[in-house]
Design an enzyme around this catalytic site. Structure first.
Site, PDB file in Angstrom:
ATOM      1  CG  ASP A   1      -1.717   1.273   1.392  1.00 47.59           C
ATOM      2  OD1 ASP A   1      -1.750   2.069   0.432  1.00 47.59           O
ATOM      3  OD2 ASP A   1      -2.307   1.471   2.478  1.00 47.59           O
TER       4      ASP A   1
ATOM      5  CG  ASP B   1      -9.566   4.252   0.871  1.00 44.43           C
ATOM      6  OD1 ASP B   1      -9.117   4.940   1.800  1.00 44.43           O
ATOM      7  OD2 ASP B   1      -8.844   3.551   0.131  1.00 44.43           O
TER       8      ASP B   1
END
Length: 573
Positions: free
Chosen positions: A9, A171
């Site tokens: 990520d 998100d």
């Protein structure tokens, strides 16, 4: 054993790395036990770059040599610039990825050469290509680019493989926002719709707090060291107010003499954050509309990203989706865990899961009249390959300019140009050339365009890279909003253009055909055609769409016998 594939990520504020170990997805820690690595790089005047927590410590002493929030620049064509640094976003991102690669190799005791990297769902082609290139600069083979909300859904659904459900992933990170809607069905994860803004996140709330403290000054007018101190303290206050009712913004000797101290209540904080959080509302509703769902159709709304810890955000999500959000996932780690799961799927260490992602914006080309012709519609499952055949619009045309567009508007001028290909072909009458245009969107969302002249079978290929696009990401949300707000006007403009092109084509054909018909066409028919022709020309001048469509239909019907005569003459010759 299969070669390990890392899941990464690469975040605006923080980054993480992990892998599948003994059938379990895990996140890896550095030598100090930290799984989370701040996405910050300090570049000393001499020596190697310093990444992570150590870089943030150096930032307080030498902000001009510390790069942060680089994700907001990647794929933009802009460099990270200070008085001491001028670095491409790919270079800074590569240094972060190189550090994560080292963390993983140290923890695992083996070399790691392959990786899956996550990006915001609304990253355009240039941003995805730049992220992939950053991985390559770091010594990694990037085998897949995965959308962050999709990765979070994988993390959420790993223990729910036998269930069928529809979920939304909200998100909100430090620099970007995404909303994706997915369907989980017996190990199949299908993205139904996605929407977002790559310039919206917690960083904007930090700026709002800092600007309120200054009130009369613009952040950009401050020296870099003062601006850095302000934003660092603003972030601390934001995080404190996510848990407490009050917090004090405190900067002793801010400018060398004056100290700043200001008390913030949670109500103060929420009044500053609300306009920023409200910007997510139309994006959420747009995704629901694209997925043809209502909030009641969703089984869960998953929160991902550090900014979703803010109580105001959670209340906002509950209001939009008419249900309390699911907070079962660690908002900082869910995306990374999903990247690890995807890496395990690709490496064969995890099975029973199939991930189907989508393209977030429509892709197409400009056609005659300045219209957008969509080749791959928004929310198409990727990888995807689609094509169409086009012809020359003008007699003796020697080439065709294929303008590649991305966006949701009906007119080409209102969309973004990704690139252009010039396709040569033998000149001839109008409609004689045949050019095939094929769009291939790979699993990373990177576009390759192939154009083929069918007469010569000569191919012209363009792979869209960051140099071919300069899209201002702050306009992404506006693009989607405009496509809704101007839907009626856009469609009217398209219909007018199509009707105008048809009229011009009919008028040209009649001008050429009437002399050829000679005495075979009686005077009554000729008069009827000329009268209908006059009505078409009048409608063109007045720009009356309904009148033009009616006039075109009348003129078309009145020339049926004329067209038949011309065809008969052609066969007799």
């Amino acid at each position: 054993m299969p070669e390990p594939i890392l899941g990464i990520d690469l975040g605006t504020t923080n980054s993480l790395v992990g892998c599948v170990d003994s059938g379990f997805p895990i996140l890896l820690a550095d030598g100090d036990g930290n799984r989370i690595t701040p996405s910050a790089v300090f570049y000393p005047a001499d020596g190697h770059p310093v990444v992570g927590h150590a870089a943030l410590r150096q930032q307080a002493l030498d902000p001009a040599r510390t790069a942060t929030s680089i994700k907001r620049l990647i794929g933009s064509g802009k460099n990270f610039q200070t008085d001491a640094l001028d670095l491409s976003p790919e270079q800074v991102s590569a240094d972060i990825l190189r550090h994560l690669k080292t963390v993983a190799e140290t923890a695992m005791g083996k070399s790691c050469e392959k990786a899956v990297i996550t990006v915001p769902a609304y990253f355009n082609d240039a941003q995805r290509a730049s992220t992939k290139r950053a991985g390559e600069l770091a010594g990694l083979e990037v085998i897949r680019i995965v959308n962050e909300p999709t990765a979070a859904a994988l993390a959420y659904g790993l223990d729910k493989l036998d269930t069928k459900s529809k979920i939304a992933v909200y998100d909100l990170g430090g620099g970007t926002f995404d909303l994706s809607i997915l369907e989980l069905d017996d190990g199949l994860f299908e993205v139904l719709a996605t929407c977002g803004d790559t310039q919206l996140g917690g960083d904007d709330i930090d700026h709002a707090i800092a600007e309120t403290v200054l009130s009369s000054k613009n952040l950009t007018d401050l020296p870099l060291d003062q601006r850095t101190r302000l934003l660092t303290e603003a972030r601390r206050v934001k995080e404190a107010l996510s848990e407490n009712e009050t917090a004090t913004f405190r900067l002793p000797f801010f400018d060398g003499e004056t100290s700043i101290e200001r008390e913030f209540t949670r109500a103060d904080f929420e009044s500053l954050a609300k306009p920023i959080v409200d910007r997510t509302t139309p994006l959420c509703r747009s995704a629901l509309t694209d997925a043809n769902l209502t909030p009641a159709d969703l089984d869960a709304v998953i929160l991902v990203g550090g900014s979703t810890r803010i109580p105001l955000v959670r209340q906002h999500v509950a209001k939009i989706f008419e249900q309390e959000p699911d907070t079962s996932q660690n908002p900082d780690e869910a995306v990374a865990l999903g990247a690890v799961i995807q890496a395990g799927i690709l490496g064969g260490t995890l099975q029973r899961i199939l991930l189907l992602d989508v393209t977030p914006l429509s892709l197409g080309i400009e056609t005659f009249g300045g219209l957008m012709n969509v080749i791959i519609p928004r929310n198409t499952t990727i990888p995807a390959k689609r094509g169409e055949m086009f012809t020359n619009a003008v007699t003796n045309q020697k080439s065709m300019a294929i303008r590649i567009l991305q966006g949701e508007r009906e007119l080409a001028k209102d969309n973004w140009q990704l690139g252009e290909i010039e396709v040569p072909f033998p000149h001839g009458p109008k409609g004689s050339a045949r050019v095939g245009v094929q769009f291939e969107l790979d699993e990373n969302g990177i576009l390759t365009v192939l154009c083929r002249d069918t007469a010569t079978n000569k191919d012209t290929v363009l792979e869209i890279q960051s140099a071919a696009v300069d899209v201002d990401d702050t306009n992404v949300e506006q693009m989607i909003a405009d496509s809704v707000d101007h839907a009626f006007e856009d469609m009217q403009a398209r219909r007018w253009t199509e009707a105008k092109l048809k009229a011009e084509e009919l008028l040209t054909a009649i001008t050429e055909a009437l002399p050829l018909a000679g005495d075979a066409l009686d005077e009554k028919e000729r008069a009827t055609i000329l009268s209908a022709e006059k009505v078409v020309r009048t409608a063109l001048e007045t720009e009356d769409l309904t009148a033009l469509q009616t006039a075109n239909k009348t003129l078309d019907q009145s020339t049926e016998h004329l067209a038949a005569l011309i065809v008969e003459q052609a066969f007799e010759e």
